[in-house]
Design a protein around this motif. Structure first.
Motif, PDB file in Angstrom:
ATOM      1  N   VAL A   1       0.863  -1.240  -0.054  1.00 23.60           N
ATOM      2  CA  VAL A   1      -0.095   0.164  -0.072  1.00 23.60           C
ATOM      3  C   VAL A   1       0.912   1.250  -0.094  1.00 23.60           C
ATOM      4  N   LEU A   2       0.710   2.007  -1.071  1.00 22.89           N
ATOM      5  CA  LEU A   2       1.576   3.183  -1.531  1.00 22.89           C
ATOM      6  C   LEU A   2       0.924   4.530  -0.871  1.00 22.89           C
ATOM      7  N   ASP A   3      -0.315   4.526  -0.738  1.00 23.24           N
ATOM      8  CA  ASP A   3      -1.135   5.876  -0.710  1.00 23.24           C
ATOM      9  C   ASP A   3      -2.785   5.311  -0.231  1.00 23.24           C
ATOM     10  N   ILE A   4      -3.176   6.012   0.765  1.00 23.03           N
ATOM     11  CA  ILE A   4      -4.556   5.935   0.984  1.00 23.03           C
ATOM     12  C   ILE A   4      -5.493   7.168   0.988  1.00 23.03           C
ATOM     13  N   LYS A   5      -6.424   7.406   0.399  1.00 28.17           N
ATOM     14  CA  LYS A   5      -7.447   8.689   0.569  1.00 28.17           C
ATOM     15  C   LYS A   5      -8.608   8.218   0.943  1.00 28.17           C
ATOM     16  N   LYS A   6      -9.309   9.042   1.733  1.00 26.05           N
ATOM     17  CA  LYS A   6     -10.818   8.886   2.042  1.00 26.05           C
ATOM     18  C   LYS A   6     -11.581   9.538   1.106  1.00 26.05           C
ATOM     19  N   LEU A   7     -12.430   8.909   0.633  1.00 25.50           N
ATOM     20  CA  LEU A   7     -13.447   9.589  -0.404  1.00 25.50           C
ATOM     21  C   LEU A   7     -14.417  10.165   0.214  1.00 25.50           C
ATOM     22  N   GLU A   8     -14.189  11.259   0.666  1.00 23.84           N
ATOM     23  CA  GLU A   8     -15.531  12.030   1.301  1.00 23.84           C
ATOM     24  C   GLU A   8     -16.342  12.851   0.473  1.00 23.84           C
ATOM     25  N   GLN A   9     -17.621  12.793   0.743  1.00 26.99           N
ATOM     26  CA  GLN A   9     -18.814  13.527   0.013  1.00 26.99           C
ATOM     27  C   GLN A   9     -18.336  14.846  -0.186  1.00 26.99           C
ATOM     28  N   GLY A  10     -18.317  15.573  -1.581  1.00 25.87           N
ATOM     29  CA  GLY A  10     -17.890  16.966  -1.691  1.00 25.87           C
ATOM     30  C   GLY A  10     -16.650  17.071  -2.166  1.00 25.87           C
ATOM     31  N   SER A  11     -15.781  16.159  -1.731  1.00 26.06           N
ATOM     32  CA  SER A  11     -14.255  16.407  -2.012  1.00 26.06           C
ATOM     33  C   SER A  11     -13.730  15.213  -2.863  1.00 26.06           C
ATOM     34  N   SER A  12     -14.624  14.305  -3.518  1.00 24.25           N
ATOM     35  CA  SER A  12     -14.310  13.263  -4.187  1.00 24.25           C
ATOM     36  C   SER A  12     -15.425  12.941  -5.228  1.00 24.25           C
ATOM     37  N   VAL A  13     -15.206  12.025  -6.352  1.00 19.83           N
ATOM     38  CA  VAL A  13     -16.214  11.650  -7.174  1.00 19.83           C
ATOM     39  C   VAL A  13     -16.153  10.140  -7.030  1.00 19.83           C
ATOM     40  N   THR A  14     -17.529   9.745  -6.854  1.00 19.00           N
ATOM     41  CA  THR A  14     -17.681   8.108  -6.850  1.00 19.00           C
ATOM     42  C   THR A  14     -18.698   7.624  -7.679  1.00 19.00           C
ATOM     43  N   ARG A  15     -18.680   6.509  -8.133  1.00 19.16           N
ATOM     44  CA  ARG A  15     -19.558   6.142  -9.152  1.00 19.16           C
ATOM     45  C   ARG A  15     -19.601   4.347  -8.937  1.00 19.16           C
ATOM     46  N   GLU A  16     -20.856   3.806  -9.320  1.00 16.65           N
ATOM     47  CA  GLU A  16     -20.902   2.563  -9.389  1.00 16.65           C
ATOM     48  C   GLU A  16     -21.747   2.336 -10.766  1.00 16.65           C
ATOM     49  N   LEU A  17     -21.483   1.265 -11.098  1.00 14.94           N
ATOM     50  CA  LEU A  17     -22.068   0.382 -12.328  1.00 14.94           C
ATOM     51  C   LEU A  17     -23.113  -0.514 -11.794  1.00 14.94           C
ATOM     52  N   ILE A  18     -24.456  -0.643 -12.482  1.00 11.08           N
ATOM     53  CA  ILE A  18     -25.158  -1.933 -12.247  1.00 11.08           C
ATOM     54  C   ILE A  18     -25.612  -2.468 -13.680  1.00 11.08           C
ATOM     55  N   LEU A  19     -25.789  -3.807 -13.636  1.00  9.68           N
ATOM     56  CA  LEU A  19     -26.235  -4.148 -14.768  1.00  9.68           C
ATOM     57  C   LEU A  19     -27.529  -5.063 -14.161  1.00  9.68           C
ATOM     58  N   VAL A  20     -28.926  -4.673 -14.753  1.00  7.14           N
ATOM     59  CA  VAL A  20     -30.088  -5.128 -14.165  1.00  7.14           C
ATOM     60  C   VAL A  20     -30.950  -5.998 -15.357  1.00  7.14           C
ATOM     61  N   LYS A  21     -31.114  -7.415 -14.925  1.00  8.92           N
ATOM     62  CA  LYS A  21     -31.891  -7.904 -16.133  1.00  8.92           C
ATOM     63  C   LYS A  21     -33.165  -7.887 -15.497  1.00  8.92           C
ATOM     64  N   ILE A  22     -34.629  -7.537 -16.375  1.00  2.02           N
ATOM     65  CA  ILE A  22     -35.911  -7.784 -15.714  1.00  2.02           C
ATOM     66  C   ILE A  22     -36.518  -8.648 -16.754  1.00  2.02           C
ATOM     67  N   ARG A  23     -37.545  -9.151 -16.387  1.00  7.46           N
ATOM     68  CA  ARG A  23     -38.739  -9.633 -17.123  1.00  7.46           C
ATOM     69  C   ARG A  23     -39.531  -8.681 -17.810  1.00  7.46           C
ATOM     70  N   ALA A  24     -39.648  -8.750 -19.031  1.00 11.11           N
ATOM     71  CA  ALA A  24     -40.445  -7.520 -19.548  1.00 11.11           C
ATOM     72  C   ALA A  24     -41.003  -8.033 -20.861  1.00 11.11           C
ATOM     73  N   LYS A  25     -42.512  -7.855 -20.857  1.00 14.62           N
ATOM     74  CA  LYS A  25     -43.230  -8.126 -21.951  1.00 14.62           C
ATOM     75  C   LYS A  25     -43.110  -7.162 -22.916  1.00 14.62           C
ATOM     76  N   ASP A  26     -43.698  -7.271 -24.099  1.00 11.21           N
ATOM     77  CA  ASP A  26     -43.554  -6.383 -25.334  1.00 11.21           C
ATOM     78  C   ASP A  26     -44.489  -5.129 -24.991  1.00 11.21           C
TER      79      ASP A  26
END
Length: 166
Positions: A71-96
């Motif tokens: 471990v070379l460096d650690i930073k806290k990702l605090e709201q306002g001073s960082s940008v965070t993202r997440e990705l989701i893939l969701v498969k749903i049942r969907a009729k026409d």
């Protein structure tokens, strides 16, 4: 109980993720989210960990991570001073007859329809965790067949605390 996101810059060595996750399991700490990937320099990997606990546990996690050789460096990702993202893939049942409504909601959240079959749709959505949770709440009327979340990844804002390695 509080949640904290940490961005770690580590040497890209075999077993580094195992050593980091082992630290958590040995001490009985829970990992809410763990994501990693090689940086622009292939010698280094950026790991984002989200953990929960009281103030003392979160402080202990940070201190124990700092002791790890890779471990070379650690930073806290605090709201306002960082940008965070997440990705989701969701498969749903969907009729026409249901597809247009799903497409409308997906468009509002700036998501993408990435697959459609005769009885299902797969949606890709990237954003802050609250945005993704809000989108999933609107899908409660649909059967979710499968769901995959990447976990949070992020960086601190600005260039003042960037660690340059030689």
């Amino acid at each position: 109980m509080r949640r904290e996101a940490l961005s770690l810059l580590v040497e890209n060595n075999p077993g580094v993720t195992s050593r980091i996750s082992g630290l958590f399991s040995r001490r009985g700490y829970n990992i809410d989210s763990f994501s990693s990937g090689v940086t622009a320099d292939p010698r280094y990997t950026r790991i984002t960990i989200v953990a929960s606990g009281d103030e003392q546990i979160l402080e202990q996690i940070e201190k124990q991570l700092e002791k790890l050789e890779d471990v070379l460096d650690i930073k806290k990702l605090e709201q306002g001073s960082s940008v965070t993202r997440e990705l989701i893939l969701v498969k749903i049942r969907a009729k026409d007859t249901e597809r247009q409504a799903v497409m409308n909601v997906t468009e509002i959240f700036h998501g993408k329809i990435v697959d459609v079959t005769h009885d299902s749709m797969m949606i890709e959505l990237v954003g802050h965790q609250n945005k993704l949770d809000g989108f999933l709440d609107l899908l409660t009327g649909y059967e979710i067949l499968e769901l995959a979340r990447t976990g949070i990844t992020g960086l601190t804002r600005g260039s003042q605390d960037v660690r340059f390695l030689d």
